[in-house]
Motif scaffolding. Structure first.
Motif, PDB file in Angstrom:
ATOM      1  N   LEU A  60      56.086  41.354  76.656  1.00  0.00           N
ATOM      2  CA  LEU A  60      56.353  42.326  77.713  1.00  0.00           C
ATOM      3  C   LEU A  60      55.238  43.358  77.803  1.00  0.00           C
ATOM      4  O   LEU A  60      54.899  43.828  78.909  1.00  0.00           O
ATOM      5  CB  LEU A  60      57.707  43.004  77.468  1.00  0.00           C
ATOM      6  CG  LEU A  60      58.939  42.128  77.678  1.00  0.00           C
ATOM      7  CD1 LEU A  60      60.199  42.892  77.299  1.00  0.00           C
ATOM      8  CD2 LEU A  60      59.019  41.659  79.125  1.00  0.00           C
ATOM      9  N   ARG A  92      62.772  44.080  80.005  1.00  0.00           N
ATOM     10  CA  ARG A  92      62.699  45.182  79.042  1.00  0.00           C
ATOM     11  C   ARG A  92      64.084  45.759  78.772  1.00  0.00           C
ATOM     12  O   ARG A  92      64.425  46.064  77.623  1.00  0.00           O
ATOM     13  CB  ARG A  92      61.775  46.267  79.615  1.00  0.00           C
ATOM     14  CG  ARG A  92      61.596  47.479  78.711  1.00  0.00           C
ATOM     15  CD  ARG A  92      60.730  47.176  77.535  1.00  0.00           C
ATOM     16  NE  ARG A  92      59.342  46.925  77.943  1.00  0.00           N
ATOM     17  CZ  ARG A  92      58.361  46.667  77.075  1.00  0.00           C
ATOM     18  NH1 ARG A  92      58.632  46.585  75.774  1.00  0.00           N
ATOM     19  NH2 ARG A  92      57.129  46.441  77.508  1.00  0.00           N
ATOM     20  N   ALA A 127      58.637  41.767  72.529  1.00  0.00           N
ATOM     21  CA  ALA A 127      58.084  43.051  72.962  1.00  0.00           C
ATOM     22  C   ALA A 127      56.602  42.938  73.257  1.00  0.00           C
ATOM     23  O   ALA A 127      56.095  43.552  74.224  1.00  0.00           O
ATOM     24  CB  ALA A 127      58.342  44.106  71.886  1.00  0.00           C
ATOM     25  N   ASP A 154      52.975  44.133  81.027  1.00  0.00           N
ATOM     26  CA  ASP A 154      52.750  45.477  81.572  1.00  0.00           C
ATOM     27  C   ASP A 154      51.261  45.720  81.802  1.00  0.00           C
ATOM     28  O   ASP A 154      50.857  46.345  82.806  1.00  0.00           O
ATOM     29  CB  ASP A 154      53.323  46.529  80.612  1.00  0.00           C
ATOM     30  CG  ASP A 154      54.849  46.527  80.583  1.00  0.00           C
ATOM     31  OD1 ASP A 154      55.449  45.997  81.533  1.00  0.00           O
ATOM     32  OD2 ASP A 154      55.428  47.039  79.598  1.00  0.00           O
TER      33      ASP A 154
END
Length: 880
Positions: free
Chosen positions: A251, A516, A248, A255
């Motif tokens: 990611l 995701r 996470a 982003d």
């Protein structure tokens, strides 16, 4: 005193013939077991014996009375003796010569407080003076015995006899019988069984489960409780949470890089794209590690069988937290029973309820981890790549606002006259340069990214239009300069939007969205695995129990189908052979008949009266049933005790008193009101069957709660269901439609007589509410016996009785008509209502004797000892 609730059935014996067969205690117990077993009833705790005999048989059958009074049971044994015919007379010869009926001699055995005698010297069955009937007319006797066989009536008569001298009385009767024709009742019974069982659809179609809000609390906790425990399935310090957090975070960095890439610096400098590429690569590696951990969890979360404690421990080692069961499965059996009661109470058929239980088992049963392995393919690397390629297959569509801004920018930038009109090319050139730069910045390998051509075309078209307007209008130079500045501003905004959308599309193609989605999908798969392990043993037990209940319900439906199947027809003229045919006393000749009256000439009407009166299984031969009717639906079941057979009367539409309510064959103290069935008949019988089934399954729920709902418990329940269905059928035939079954629902009120029979209860209310006078009943005594009755009008005791299901209607009718509402006996039978008057005998009429029996010797045979001979009598006048 024995209450009607304690007495479940009345055992009927006829000592007028065949008394020698009851010469031992075991023979009596066998006869009792035979009668109660056919009715589906157990051994009684409070035996009630209704004995049919003659006055002369009181002393002749003293040994049989001793056996009956000494019948061993938990409670007291009560005997009601129905005497039919005249006494033989006493002291014949000399000055003390008495006419017949002058004395009634009884043994001391029948003087007990638990014994009573009803002496009907003449059943008074003739409706006209010219009709000479026998004192023990079989048709009338059968109805009288059937009435006294109702436990409520038996107990009340015995209680009243105790209040009379010598516990002996002569009866007076006025009776109303309300019932259905045999074929109507039989058809309604079969239709109710079919509705109760439901249709067999083969393997069982899936049905919608009961809404969670209607599920009993124990089951609702197992069904919905796991769904509320999906949060916190990963331990903060566990491997699963570490792998998920690492992916996470990668990611999240991707982003952030994407946000930087979407700005103008991202368009001008390649560093931001490189940073995004590096973070996406790291996120893929982290996702692969998390996917591998999920795969290990699924493989270790239970094999082909359901999750076990060992599988739960393996999940704990991977950092997954399985919540405790919180005693969720403590009342599974109670919940299943409540659910069955709810569904059956809603009127669902057995097979439909079984389908609901099967659906419940499939919903609550835990799914092993290996059963979820196939869902890993939805989140594999190939799936992520395929999803990215699909999303990036075409460039994003240009919004209309961007096209409008590009056209407007070209128009404003083209408002120049010659030679300054070359400045109109500035805006289109900027759109072309941005397109080339953006496509090159988002290049993938050797192929540049596809860039939308709409804004470029719009800018060129706008510039041409602006030049045309300037040529026609000849605007000043300051206007063209101002337009160019505004056009450049619009160009900057349009380029920003184009680059943002292009960067988003390219990032999606590189897998940002797919990664995701895959991470969330894998985490959801872990959460589902944990939920399936929550209360796994309790849910597995609930699923097994629900399937067992479904199997038991289907077996019950099969038993109901077997009950509804038409039985083979017996040959015409023969008696019924069903499990409810009357006792052997119906087939025995009356002891009142002389030896010359035997059927020497083969005439059944002169000898064996029961052969003509026993129920015939052949279809109804009345004239209103044509030959084309499906009579096999109605001919397979015997009639209740005391109902006359069609074979006993000539065939014809007007010769069946049980249907027309009239006829010469019915005794004059009996009126019959035959209905054709009401609108609630089948539905009520189906509801009775549901209550009976719930009562039959009551022991099974205890086995479910103890975890012993195996094949043995299922077999026992199926046997009990068959027995209680048989008992329900016997109850219907014996007590009629109005009487509720032995297992009624407390909350469900019985419908009216109009709804069940199609008759009105007003006639019952009028009969039972009549004034107690001698003209209201027919005295069942011969003229000679009438001289022996008490002349005191207040000495007689009255019994008013009616079906308990009609109590509300009858009392309402009494209040409406102003009739005095007196205490009435509300019986469990729904067939009979009326009045019984018990008139005591005069003092000195009854003699009680103490027979002296021969003790016999060693030379006596067993047959000799079967019935001891009476050598002398010691007379004891009751007046002493």
């Amino acid at each position: 005193m024995t209450s009607p609730e304690d007495a479940t059935a009345v055992v009927r014996l006829d000592l007028r013939a065949g008394a020698a067969a009851l010469a031992t205690t075991q023979a009596v117990r066998d006869r009792v077991a035979e009668q109660l077993g056919r009715a589906g009833l157990p051994e009684p705790d409070y035996p009630l014996f209704l004995v049919t005999d003659t006055p002369a048989g009181l002393t002749d059958h003293q040994f049989q009375y001793e056996l009956l009074s000494g019948y061993r049971a938990v409670g007291e044994t009560r005997i009601l003796v129905l005497l039919v015919g005249s006494s033989p007379g006493s002291y014949a010869g000399g000055e003390e010569a008495y006419l017949p009926d002058r004395r009634l001699v009884r043994p001391t055995t029948l003087r007990a407080s638990t014994t009573g005698l009803v002496w009907a010297g003449d059943l008074r069955s003739a409706r006209t003076a010219l009709d000479r009937r026998e004192p023990d007319d079989p048709a009338s006797l059968a109805v009288l015995v059937d009435l006294l066989s109702v436990p409520d009536v038996f107990v009340r008569v015995l209680e009243n006899l105790r209040k009379l001298p010598d516990s002996i009385a002569a009866p007076g009767i006025r009776l109303l019988e309300q019932d259905l024709p045999t074929e109507v009742r039989d058809r309604a019974w079969r239709d109710a069984l079919t509705r109760f069982a439901g249709e067999d659809t083969g393997a069982g179609d899936p049905v919608d489960i009961v809404p969670d809000s209607r599920l009993p609390e124990p089951l609702r906790a197992l069904v919905t409780g796991r769904d509320s425990r999906g949060q916190g399935h990963r331990r903060p310090d566990g491997q699963a949470n570490l792998a998920h957090r690492t992916c996470a975070e990668s990611l999240d960095r991707a982003d952030e890089d994407l946000v930087a890439l979407r700005s103008f610096p991202g368009l001008l400098h390649p560093a931001r794209r490189d940073a995004l590429e590096a973070d996406l690569h790291q996120a893929r590696e982290d996702l692969d590690g998390f996917r591998a951990l999920v795969e290990r969890a699924l493989q270790g979360g239970g094999g082909a069988a359901a999750p076990t404690a060992e599988a739960t421990a393996r999940l704990g080692a991977l950092g997954l937290r399985v919540p405790t069961a919180d005693r969720a499965g403590e009342r599974v059996g109670e919940g299943l029973r409540e659910l069955a009661g709810t569904l059956l109470g809603d009127g669902l058929a057995l097979r439909s309820v079984a389908q609901h239980f099967t659906a419940l088992a499939g919903r609550v049963e835990p799914v092993p981890g290996t059963a979820l392995l196939h869902r890993l393919a939805d989140h594999s690397e190939e799936s992520v790549t395929r999803g990215s390629a699909t999303e990036y297959a075409a460039p994003p569509r240009t919004p209309g606002a961007v096209l409008l801004m590009a056209g407007a920018a070209g128009l404003l930038g083209g408002l120049w006259q010659w030679p300054a009109v070359l400045a109109a090319l500035v805006v289109p050139v900027l759109f072309v340069v941005v397109a080339l730069l953006g496509a090159n910045r988002l290049r993938t390998g050797r192929r540049a990214a596809r860039w939308t051509t709409g804004p470029r075309v719009a800018a060129v078209a706008g510039a041409v239009a602006g030049a045309a307007v300037a040529y026609a209008a000849a605007p000043p130079l300051w206007l063209g300069g101002t337009g160019l500045i505004v056009g450049l501003g619009l160009t900057a905004e349009a380029v920003r939007r184009l680059w943002r959308d292009a960067a988003d599309s390219w990032a999606a193609g590189r897998g940002t969205t797919a990664l995701r989605t895959a991470l969330d999908g894998l985490d959801d798969l872990l959460a589902e695995l944990v939920r399936e392990h929550w209360a796994a043993e309790e849910r597995l037990y609930c699923a097994d129990a629900a399937r067992s209940v479904a199997g038991m319900l289907r077996a019950t439906a099969a038993a109901a189908d077997a009950q509804a199947a038409p039985e083979p027809l017996a040959p015409a003229g023969t008696g019924g052979s069903g499990p409810y045919e009357d006792d052997d006393w119906l087939s025995a000749p009356s002891a009142l008949e002389t030896p010359e009256s035997g059927a020497a000439d083969g005439d059944a009407d002169d000898g064996d009266w029961a052969a003509a009166y026993a129920w015939d299984n052949t279809p109804d031969r009345n004239g209103d049933h044509d030959a084309g009717r499906d009579d096999d639906r109605y001919g397979g079941d015997p009639a209740p005790y005391g109902a006359p057979s069609p074979a006993a009367y000539p065939a014809g539409p007007d010769d069946a008193p049980w249907e027309s309510g009239e006829g010469d064959h019915a005794p004059r103290w009996l009126d019959r009101e035959i209905g054709e069935g009401g609108p609630d008949l089948v539905a009520t019988l189906a509801g009775d069957l549901r209550n009976t089934a719930m009562a039959a399954m009551a022991p099974y729920w205890g086995a479910v709660e103890r975890g012993q709902a195996g094949a043995l418990a299922l077999a026992r329940t199926e046997q009990r269901v068959r027995e209680l269905l048989s008992a329900a059928r016997h109850h219907l035939w014996h007590y009629g439609v109005l009487a509720p079954p032995p297992y009624p629902a407390d909350h469900r009120a019985r419908t009216t007589a109009a709804g069940l029979l199609g008759t009105d209860s007003l006639r019952v209310a009028e009969l039972v509410g009549r004034e107690a006078d001698r003209g209201a009943v027919v005295q069942l005594s011969s003229p000679e016996q009438g001289a022996l009755l008490s002349r005191d009008p207040g000495a007689a005791l009255w019994i008013r009785f009616a079906p308990g299901t009609l109590q509300g209607e009858i009392e309402a009718a009494w209040r409406k008509s102003g009739s005095p509402v007196e205490e009435a006996l509300w019986t469990s039978s729904g067939r009979y209502a009326g009045l019984i008057r018990l008139t005591p005998l005069r003092m000195g009429v009854v003699d009680t004797v103490l027979p002296r029996q021969s003790t016999g010797g060693s030379s006596r045979t067993d047959a000799d000892r079967a019935e001891p001979s009476v050598h002398a009598e010691f007379r004891e006048d009751d007046r002493w």
